[in-house]
Design a protein around this motif. Structure first.
Motif, mmCIF file in Angstrom:
data_model
loop_
_atom_site.group_PDB
_atom_site.id
_atom_site.type_symbol
_atom_site.label_atom_id
_atom_site.label_comp_id
_atom_site.label_asym_id
_atom_site.label_seq_id
_atom_site.Cartn_x
_atom_site.Cartn_y
_atom_site.Cartn_z
ATOM 1 N N VAL A 250 38.830 50.485 24.147
ATOM 2 C CA VAL A 250 38.615 51.617 23.248
ATOM 3 C C VAL A 250 39.484 52.537 22.995
ATOM 4 C CG1 VAL A 250 36.686 50.313 21.816
ATOM 5 C CG2 VAL A 250 35.952 51.797 22.963
ATOM 6 N N ASN B 243 38.934 57.222 23.430
ATOM 7 C CA ASN B 243 37.693 58.270 23.821
ATOM 8 C C ASN B 243 37.215 57.843 24.827
ATOM 9 O OD1 ASN B 243 39.204 59.882 22.350
ATOM 10 N ND2 ASN B 243 37.522 59.387 20.473
ATOM 11 N N GLU B 244 37.283 56.469 25.777
ATOM 12 C CA GLU B 244 36.535 56.188 27.107
ATOM 13 C C GLU B 244 36.460 57.013 28.283
ATOM 14 O OE1 GLU B 244 36.534 51.631 26.333
ATOM 15 O OE2 GLU B 244 37.284 52.359 28.242
ATOM 16 N N TYR C 196 25.570 59.238 27.093
ATOM 17 C CA TYR C 196 25.897 57.593 26.854
ATOM 18 C C TYR C 196 27.109 58.270 26.948
ATOM 19 C CZ TYR C 196 27.967 59.340 21.927
ATOM 20 O OH TYR C 196 28.628 60.242 20.834
ATOM 21 N N ARG D 118 31.465 56.006 26.164
ATOM 22 C CA ARG D 118 32.278 54.487 25.963
ATOM 23 C C ARG D 118 32.892 53.676 27.231
ATOM 24 N NH1 ARG D 118 33.274 57.492 20.885
ATOM 25 N NH2 ARG D 118 31.643 57.097 20.001
ATOM 26 N N ARG D 119 32.924 52.709 27.899
ATOM 27 C CA ARG D 119 34.209 52.056 28.982
ATOM 28 C C ARG D 119 33.671 50.878 28.118
ATOM 29 N NH1 ARG D 119 37.901 52.085 30.921
ATOM 30 N NH2 ARG D 119 38.589 52.880 32.845
ATOM 31 N N GLY E 140 35.257 48.755 26.178
ATOM 32 C CA GLY E 140 34.703 48.332 24.639
ATOM 33 C C GLY E 140 33.513 48.512 24.603
ATOM 34 N N MET E 141 32.740 48.664 25.948
ATOM 35 C CA MET E 141 30.912 48.830 25.157
ATOM 36 C C MET E 141 30.374 50.236 25.813
ATOM 37 S SD MET E 141 29.989 46.265 28.192
ATOM 38 C CE MET E 141 31.611 46.576 29.407
ATOM 39 N N ILE E 142 29.316 50.779 25.023
ATOM 40 C CA ILE E 142 28.278 52.232 25.154
ATOM 41 C C ILE E 142 27.479 51.518 25.937
ATOM 42 C CG2 ILE E 142 27.428 53.472 23.640
ATOM 43 C CD1 ILE E 142 29.242 52.662 21.392
ATOM 44 N N TYR F 50 25.339 48.786 24.227
ATOM 45 C CA TYR F 50 25.742 47.835 23.255
ATOM 46 C C TYR F 50 27.492 47.635 24.096
ATOM 47 C CZ TYR F 50 21.290 49.867 22.325
ATOM 48 O OH TYR F 50 20.044 50.455 22.314
ATOM 49 N N CYS G 40 30.572 48.043 21.088
ATOM 50 C CA CYS G 40 31.535 48.971 20.517
ATOM 51 C C CYS G 40 31.889 48.090 19.082
ATOM 52 C CB CYS G 40 33.055 49.167 20.844
ATOM 53 S SG CYS G 40 32.685 51.014 22.595
#
Length: 270
Positions: free
Chosen positions: A145, A147-148, A170, A172-173, A175-177, A255, A257
Motif C-alpha cells: 500500500v 506510504n508504507e 503506528y 503501515r507495512r 498491507g497492514m497497520i 489490522y 489495510c
C-alpha cells in the motif's frame, strides 16, 4: 437481481498471512489480478517494481494458447487480442507490428481484450504468480500500500475505564497497520521470541523476529539472533556491540489495510 449483481461486484480482499513461511500474500482466482496490479501501482517504475522484476512472469501458461500482440508506438501501450484484429488488413506491413505468439502469464494478467475462457489462470499459474510476488516483496523490500514504512501518530480505541481513545504510534507495512509500543534495547536483549520493528541508521523500519541470545563458536562471543518476519528461514546475527538501532518498537495490535484480510497472524507479543 440487483442485489445479486452488487454482491458479484464486491472485490474479494487480498489475503495476508504472517505464519512466516514466505507466503505473505495468499492468492486466489478472485484476487490474483488485484494483487498484481496493486503491487505494480504502489511500486512504480521510478521506484522499485520495474520490468526486470516482472520478467519472471513473462513465461508460458500451464495451458498455453495463442494471442495477437502489438505495441502502440505513440504511447508505448501493449495491446493483446485473442484473434487477429479485423483492422490489421487495412495497414500495409502490419506483420512487422502485430505478431502471433504464445500467451504468457503477464499477457493474461493484462487481459483487457482477450477471451475470458481462454485467458483462465490455472491453479499452478496462480501459485507461480504468488511465489513471484512474495519473492519480490521479501527480497526487494516492496510495498503493498502507499506510504508504507512511515512512523505515524493517531488515536486508537482504548478499553480503559473513563477513556475511549488513546494516542498511539503506528506504521503501515505489507498491507497492514501495526500499532506500536516503544521498547528499550536492554529489555529486548534479555527477552526471547519478540516480533519487532527496528529502525536503522537510514531511518528505515524492518519487521523482524528476535529469537534471543546465542553463543558464537566462531567469534567466541554472544550474539543476537534474528529472523526475517515474513520468512523465518532467513536468519542473521548481530553482536551486542553492533546492535544499536535508532528506535525499537514491539507490536501491540495489527489490522489489515483497506482491501486486505489477515488470515494468519502468529505474532508472539500481541
Amino acid at each position: 437481481m440487483l442485489q445479486a449483481l452488487k454482491i458479484k461486484n464486491i472485490m474479494a480482499p487480498i489475503q495476508l498471512s504472517l505464519l512466516g513461511d514466505g507466503r505473505l500474500v495468499i492468492l486466489t482466482p478472485q484476487t490474483v489480478r488485484a494483487a498484481f496490479f496493486q503491487l505494480s501501482k504502489v511500486n512504480p517504475k521510478h521506484n522499485q517494481y520495474t520490468g526486470r522484476h516482472k520478467y519472471p512472469l513473462d513465461r508460458p501458461l500451464h495451458k498455453p494458447f495463442k494471442i495477437w500482440k502489438y505495441k502502440y508506438k505513440r504511447d508505448g501501450r501493449v495491446y493483446r487480442y485473442s484473434e487477429k484484429p479485423y483492422w490489421a488488413k487495412d495497414y500495409e506491413g502490419w506483420e512487422e507490428y502485430i505478431k502471433e505468439k504464445d500467451a504468457t502469464l503477464l499477457d493474461v494478467l493484462h487481459r483487457a481484450y482477450l477471451d475470458e475462457e481462454k485467458s483462465y489462470l490455472h491453479q499452478k499459474d496462480i501459485l507461480y504468480i504468488e511465489q513471484e510476488i512474495n519473492k519480490q516483496i521479501i527480497l526487494n523490500n516492496l510495498a503493498l500500500v502507499n506510504n508504507e514504512g512511515v512512523l505515524l501518530e493517531g488515536y486508537g480505541i482504548c478499553k480503559e475505564v473513563g477513556k475511549n481513545r488513546e494516542k498511539v504510534k503506528y506504521i503501515r507495512r505489507y498491507g497492514m497497520i501495526f500499532i506500536l509500543e516503544s521498547i528499550m534495547r536492554h529489555t529486548v536483549i534479555k527477552a526471547k521470541n519478540l516480533d519487532l520493528f527496528l529502525q536503522d541508521d537510514n531511518f528505515d523500519f524492518h519487521l523482524v523476529r528476535y529469537h534471543g541470545l546465542l553463543l558464537s563458536s566462531k567469534q567466541a562471543c554472544v550474539e543476537l539472533l534474528f529472523h526475517h518476519r515474513l520468512d523465518l528461514s532467513i536468519t542473521w546475527t548481530c553482536t551486542l556491540e553492533n546492535f544499536q538501532p535508532r528506535q525499537i518498537f514491539q507490536i501491540k495490535k495489527i489490522y489489515p489495510c483497506q482491501g486486505f484480510q489477515i488470515i494468519n497472524k502468529n505474532l508472539y507479543n500481541t
